[in-house]
Write an enzyme that holds these catalytic residues in place. Sequence first.
Site, PDB file in Angstrom:
ATOM      1  CB  SER A  19      55.017 119.648 106.892  1.00 46.76           C
ATOM      2  OG  SER A  19      54.896 118.601 105.163  1.00 46.76           O
ATOM      3  N   GLY A  20      56.110 122.038 105.782  1.00 47.56           N
ATOM      4  CA  GLY A  20      55.932 122.091 104.455  1.00 47.56           C
ATOM      5  C   GLY A  20      56.074 123.675 103.712  1.00 47.56           C
ATOM      6  CE1 TYR A 153      58.125 115.433  92.603  1.00 45.02           C
ATOM      7  CE2 TYR A 153      60.357 115.894  91.434  1.00 45.02           C
ATOM      8  CZ  TYR A 153      58.860 116.131  92.694  1.00 45.02           C
ATOM      9  OH  TYR A 153      58.662 117.087  93.528  1.00 45.02           O
TER      10      TYR A 153
END
Length: 252
Positions: A19-20, A153
């Site tokens: 996806s994406g 992150y």
Amino acid sequence: MKATKALQDKVALITGGSSGIGLATAKRFVDEGAFVFLTGRREPELLAAANELGPSAIAIRTDSSLISDVEKILARIRETKGKLDILFANAGIGEFLPLGVITEEHFDKIFSTNVKGIVFLVQKALPLMPSGSSIVLNASIASIKGMPAFSIYSASKAALRSFARSWTTDLRRQQIRVNAVSPGVISTPGYDGLGLSKQEMETFLKTNAETIPLGRVGTPDEVAKAVVFLSSDESSYISGIELFVDGGLAQI
């Protein structure tokens, strides 16, 4: 139809391709003549992506943080195509957690996928990659922007930027190019893993759009176009760079 396709007869691997940004890039790669191997953890979405791409794609369900799964991917590529011209290390995860409540589990989860998995994926892929191959790492503007509750992150993505520099020098004799693409705020299903409610996500995207010079968030396809460029001969004299696809957000 184009007379010459940018990735004609190339073999590519895209991690996190269900996806994406990963799927948008796979579509672009196939359109440009490449054969694509897709990986992902969610089998239904992965198989749907491969079905959408047609006969020029193979989907392999894997956890890219596991070295054994990385070896499985590369063994399949070796058996099927015998080479790998393009590696787009796209798989990554992120979660909000502020300093003061960061857990060992949170740290290990993000660094295992975003850093460790990519190190060993690239290292183990090298024997399959001929001179002139291209490696593209999916980093993020988070590596240079101070974002609240996003430090782990952000640090993992900063590591990828560093890898692009260091691996460019490591691979100079093999003439394998390594670059990083750094998306800004992109409307993608990947944000579902951030733990925000639908309302919180809408607020997040709207608030960020107001700070972006182009006045909107980006699309996965806009990142995909940049990855195609870095993967093709159009960027044959470009290595070690970080290409921002962020509407100008990290540039001002």
